[in-house]
Design an enzyme around this catalytic site. Structure first.
Site, PDB file in Angstrom:
ATOM      1  N   LYS A  42       0.847  -1.205   0.000  1.00  0.00           N
ATOM      2  CA  LYS A  42       0.000   0.000   0.000  1.00  0.00           C
ATOM      3  C   LYS A  42       0.882   1.254   0.000  1.00  0.00           C
ATOM      4  O   LYS A  42       2.093   1.163   0.260  1.00  0.00           O
ATOM      5  CB  LYS A  42      -0.939  -0.011   1.210  1.00  0.00           C
ATOM      6  CG  LYS A  42      -0.263  -0.053   2.571  1.00  0.00           C
ATOM      7  CD  LYS A  42      -1.314  -0.131   3.661  1.00  0.00           C
ATOM      8  CE  LYS A  42      -0.683  -0.220   5.041  1.00  0.00           C
ATOM      9  NZ  LYS A  42      -1.610   0.180   6.094  1.00  0.00           N
ATOM     10  N   ARG A 139      -9.943  -0.043  14.958  1.00  0.00           N
ATOM     11  CA  ARG A 139      -9.957   0.663  13.671  1.00  0.00           C
ATOM     12  C   ARG A 139     -11.100   0.151  12.818  1.00  0.00           C
ATOM     13  O   ARG A 139     -12.053   0.874  12.563  1.00  0.00           O
ATOM     14  CB  ARG A 139      -8.589   0.444  13.001  1.00  0.00           C
ATOM     15  CG  ARG A 139      -8.216   1.451  11.965  1.00  0.00           C
ATOM     16  CD  ARG A 139      -6.729   1.449  11.634  1.00  0.00           C
ATOM     17  NE  ARG A 139      -6.184   0.192  11.129  1.00  0.00           N
ATOM     18  CZ  ARG A 139      -4.957   0.064  10.644  1.00  0.00           C
ATOM     19  NH1 ARG A 139      -4.137   1.108  10.599  1.00  0.00           N
ATOM     20  NH2 ARG A 139      -4.513  -1.107  10.222  1.00  0.00           N
ATOM     21  N   HIS A 169      -5.585  -7.312  13.178  1.00  0.00           N
ATOM     22  CA  HIS A 169      -4.341  -6.537  13.129  1.00  0.00           C
ATOM     23  C   HIS A 169      -3.934  -6.154  14.554  1.00  0.00           C
ATOM     24  O   HIS A 169      -4.767  -5.747  15.351  1.00  0.00           O
ATOM     25  CB  HIS A 169      -4.565  -5.286  12.275  1.00  0.00           C
ATOM     26  CG  HIS A 169      -3.307  -4.542  11.951  1.00  0.00           C
ATOM     27  ND1 HIS A 169      -2.208  -5.138  11.376  1.00  0.00           N
ATOM     28  CD2 HIS A 169      -2.965  -3.238  12.104  1.00  0.00           C
ATOM     29  CE1 HIS A 169      -1.252  -4.239  11.198  1.00  0.00           C
ATOM     30  NE2 HIS A 169      -1.687  -3.085  11.636  1.00  0.00           N
ATOM     31  N   ARG A 222       1.141 -10.871   6.922  1.00  0.00           N
ATOM     32  CA  ARG A 222       1.118  -9.640   6.106  1.00  0.00           C
ATOM     33  C   ARG A 222       2.414  -8.881   6.380  1.00  0.00           C
ATOM     34  O   ARG A 222       2.594  -8.295   7.453  1.00  0.00           O
ATOM     35  CB  ARG A 222      -0.114  -8.791   6.467  1.00  0.00           C
ATOM     36  CG  ARG A 222      -1.439  -9.502   6.216  1.00  0.00           C
ATOM     37  CD  ARG A 222      -2.621  -8.574   6.462  1.00  0.00           C
ATOM     38  NE  ARG A 222      -2.573  -7.924   7.756  1.00  0.00           N
ATOM     39  CZ  ARG A 222      -3.009  -8.456   8.888  1.00  0.00           C
ATOM     40  NH1 ARG A 222      -3.554  -9.661   8.904  1.00  0.00           N
ATOM     41  NH2 ARG A 222      -2.922  -7.785  10.018  1.00  0.00           N
ATOM     42  N   TYR A 268      15.969  31.675   3.254  1.00  0.00           N
ATOM     43  CA  TYR A 268      14.840  32.478   3.752  1.00  0.00           C
ATOM     44  C   TYR A 268      15.029  32.859   5.218  1.00  0.00           C
ATOM     45  O   TYR A 268      15.455  32.024   6.022  1.00  0.00           O
ATOM     46  CB  TYR A 268      13.527  31.697   3.599  1.00  0.00           C
ATOM     47  CG  TYR A 268      13.051  31.614   2.169  1.00  0.00           C
ATOM     48  CD1 TYR A 268      12.619  32.748   1.493  1.00  0.00           C
ATOM     49  CD2 TYR A 268      13.043  30.388   1.504  1.00  0.00           C
ATOM     50  CE1 TYR A 268      12.183  32.670   0.173  1.00  0.00           C
ATOM     51  CE2 TYR A 268      12.612  30.301   0.187  1.00  0.00           C
ATOM     52  CZ  TYR A 268      12.186  31.446  -0.472  1.00  0.00           C
ATOM     53  OH  TYR A 268      11.763  31.360  -1.767  1.00  0.00           O
ATOM     54  N   CYS A 314      14.333  25.121   1.532  1.00  0.00           N
ATOM     55  CA  CYS A 314      13.380  25.754   0.610  1.00  0.00           C
ATOM     56  C   CYS A 314      12.485  24.686  -0.022  1.00  0.00           C
ATOM     57  O   CYS A 314      12.640  23.503   0.236  1.00  0.00           O
ATOM     58  CB  CYS A 314      14.124  26.504  -0.492  1.00  0.00           C
ATOM     59  SG  CYS A 314      15.404  27.615   0.093  1.00  0.00           S
ATOM     60  N   MET A 315      11.592  25.134  -0.892  1.00  0.00           N
ATOM     61  CA  MET A 315      10.653  24.204  -1.527  1.00  0.00           C
ATOM     62  C   MET A 315      11.380  23.159  -2.393  1.00  0.00           C
ATOM     63  O   MET A 315      11.024  21.991  -2.399  1.00  0.00           O
ATOM     64  CB  MET A 315       9.649  24.987  -2.384  1.00  0.00           C
ATOM     65  CG  MET A 315       8.520  24.140  -2.913  1.00  0.00           C
ATOM     66  SD  MET A 315       7.400  25.073  -3.972  1.00  0.00           S
ATOM     67  CE  MET A 315       6.538  26.087  -2.805  1.00  0.00           C
ATOM     68  N   ASP A 316      12.422  23.601  -3.102  1.00  0.00           N
ATOM     69  CA  ASP A 316      13.076  22.715  -4.075  1.00  0.00           C
ATOM     70  C   ASP A 316      14.588  22.596  -3.865  1.00  0.00           C
ATOM     71  O   ASP A 316      15.252  21.901  -4.630  1.00  0.00           O
ATOM     72  CB  ASP A 316      12.881  23.252  -5.508  1.00  0.00           C
ATOM     73  CG  ASP A 316      11.578  23.995  -5.664  1.00  0.00           C
ATOM     74  OD1 ASP A 316      10.540  23.332  -5.552  1.00  0.00           O
ATOM     75  OD2 ASP A 316      11.596  25.235  -5.847  1.00  0.00           O
TER      76      ASP A 316
HETATM   77  N1  PMH Z   1      -1.736  -5.361   7.828  1.00  0.00           N
HETATM   78  C1  PMH Z   1      -2.423  -4.217   8.020  1.00  0.00           C
HETATM   79  C2  PMH Z   1      -3.899  -4.292   8.160  1.00  0.00           C
HETATM   80  C3  PMH Z   1      -1.746  -3.000   8.077  1.00  0.00           C
HETATM   81  O1  PMH Z   1      -2.451  -1.878   8.274  1.00  0.00           O
HETATM   82  C4  PMH Z   1      -0.327  -2.976   7.965  1.00  0.00           C
HETATM   83  C5  PMH Z   1       0.470  -1.735   8.061  1.00  0.00           C
HETATM   84  C6  PMH Z   1       0.336  -4.205   7.767  1.00  0.00           C
HETATM   85  C7  PMH Z   1      -0.406  -5.371   7.712  1.00  0.00           C
HETATM   86  C8  PMH Z   1       1.831  -4.289   7.633  1.00  0.00           C
HETATM   87  O2  PMH Z   1       2.449  -3.941   8.828  1.00  0.00           O
HETATM   88  P1  PMH Z   1       4.035  -3.822   8.927  1.00  0.00           P
HETATM   89  O3  PMH Z   1       4.436  -2.778   7.958  1.00  0.00           O
HETATM   90  O4  PMH Z   1       4.281  -3.416  10.341  1.00  0.00           O
HETATM   91  O5  PMH Z   1       4.582  -5.156   8.578  1.00  0.00           O
HETATM   92  N2  PMH Z   1      -0.241  -0.595   8.343  1.00  0.00           N
HETATM   93  C9  PMH Z   1       0.246   0.543   8.853  1.00  0.00           C
HETATM   94  C10 PMH Z   1      -0.563   1.629   9.153  1.00  0.00           C
HETATM   95  O6  PMH Z   1      -1.841   1.643   8.959  1.00  0.00           O
HETATM   96  N3  PMH Z   1       0.163   2.587   9.691  1.00  0.00           N
HETATM   97  O7  PMH Z   1       1.414   2.176   9.733  1.00  0.00           O
HETATM   98  C11 PMH Z   1       1.502   0.905   9.219  1.00  0.00           C
END
Ligand code: PMH
Length: 385
Positions: A42, A139, A169, A222, A268, A314-316
């Site tokens: 993600k 969550r 999770h 995961r 700046y 700065c920005m860039d």
């Molecule tokens: N599964 C879920 C549902 C997650 O949200 C995340 C990471 C992972 C697995 C992977 O976790 P890891 O990177 O610790 O292995 N999610 C997030 C989050 O929402 N904010 O920071 C990490």
């Protein structure tokens, strides 16, 4: 740089795909054979590049991908990824047909959502879903046995839905104190015990839990942060069973070098003042690239030497103080290794008073990503051109 034709500013991210490969392989070796790896890609693979990381993770033994929302899954499909993809977050009920058509697996946890989704799915469609259980993260998810039993029953009555998985999770898997983790794990076990049919995938472990508690991995994990070569937290660093390899570097070059004299000012606000003769270099990276103003004072590597950022970012662009005159075009490393020196993502996270996860994510898509394998550039992604 072997190939300069795809970007026109000397600032880029380098992603070492061999590191991703090694990290996934190391985790795979640690786990029992039947346990599958769901590579969490993600947020553009935590800033590293979604499709490139996805491909490498799959090549190293991952079998499933996970993203946060449907758009991220669809873009992977458009880029040719055919492996299964799980959307971890909430999706809109009216979008289920799109998910089914794209073979995207959705996370489900509300009865009302399911009733609405049923109206939007064609009779001959099939949508794979994973039930999310809230065992203490607070969550998303179902948190009671009754609700879970009802939900399972409702799903089982509709052949268009394939209950393929169930998961939760953890909120504290990276903390040395395991009491809250144990509480969540116990609740997970208790909740899944009410299922009439156990789905194909049961998963609860993120990187921290995968690396620390292999006995609780069920049949899939995961894997996010560890795949990128980063430790889930500093306190669990001593518990990592093998070395992780950081895949992400941020590089640039000096584009201007000049000598200041006593009293000359920089950037700046004119807050930095030379106390005598000194050399200053300008680096073409700034807060619009995610190198935010709070990083003033942070060191960067110039030709392998640590030098401080002076004056406001700065920005860039930003300015660094050099020990002596150094030629324009000299390499600058803001994150990564150069010669014998290393600026780690953890060092930047510390300066920013945040966690390592945030650092590659905040480097914006203005910075092109360059992919390396066996030390050679294999791909370049410029989000601007
Ligand atoms: N599964 C879920 C549902 C997650 O949200 C995340 C990471 C992972 C697995 C992977 O976790 P890891 O990177 O610790 O292995 N999610 C997030 C989050 O929402 N904010 O920071 C990490």
């Amino acid at each position: 740089m072997e190939d300069r034709s795809f970007f026109y500013r000397d600032t880029w991210v380098e992603v070492d795909l061999d590191c991703i490969h090694t990290n996934v392989s190391s985790v795979k070796k640690l786990l029992p054979n039947e346990v599958e790896i769901i590579a969490v890609v993600k947020a553009n693979a935590y800033g590293h590049g979604d499709v490139q990381v996805a491909r490498e993770a799959l090549a190293a033994g991952a079998t499933y991908l996970a993203v946060a929302f449907m758009d991220e899954a669809i873009t992977l499909r458009k880029k040719g990824i055919i492996a299964p993809i799980l959307v971890l977050g909430a999706s809109r009920a009216e979008d289920v047909q799109m998910a089914a058509d794209s073979r995207i697996t959705l996370t489900v946890f509300q009865k009302d959502w399911l009733l609405e989704a049923q109206k939007h799915l064609k009779t001959d469609s099939r949508l794979s879903v994973h039930i999310k259980l809230d065992t203490g993260m607070g969550r998303l998810g179902i948190s009671s046995k009754n609700e879970l039993a009802d939900f399972e029953e409702l799903l089982a009555l509709d052949q268009r839905f394939n209950l393929e998985g169930i998961f939760t999770h953890f909120a504290t898997a990276d903390e040395l104190n395991q009491s809250y983790f144990n509480q969540q794990f116990a609740l997970f076990q208790e909740l899944i015990s009410v299922l009439k049919v156990r789905p194909k995938y049961v998963h609860c472990s993120n990187s921290a839990a995968t690396l620390r508690f292999q006995s609780g991995v069920y049949n899939a994990v995961r894997l996010g942060i560890a795949m990128y070569g980063l430790t889930p937290s500093l306190e669990m660093e001593p518990e990592i069973p093998f070395s992780l390899n950081e895949a992400f570097s941020l590089r640039s070059k000096l584009v201007h070098v000049k000598q200041l004299h006593k009293g000359d000012k920089i950037s700046y606000g004119a807050t930095y003042e030379a106390s005598g003769d000194e050399w200053i270099g300008t680096v073409p990276v700034g807060y619009a690239d995610g190198w935010i103003r709070k990083l003033q004072g942070q060191e960067v590597l110039v030709n392998g030497m640590r030098v401080p950022i002076v004056g406001r970012i700065c920005m860039d662009q930003l300015m660094v103080q050099l020990p002596h005159e150094i030629p324009v075009g000299t390499n600058v490393t803001l994150i990564g290794k150069e010669k014998n020196q290393f600026i780690s993502i953890n060092e930047i996270a510390k300066k920013l008073e945040t966690i390592n996860y945030e650092v590659p994510c905040i480097i914006t898509n203005r910075v092109p990503r360059l992919y390396k394998k066996d030390g050679k550039i294999v791909e370049l992604k410029n989000y601007l051109l």
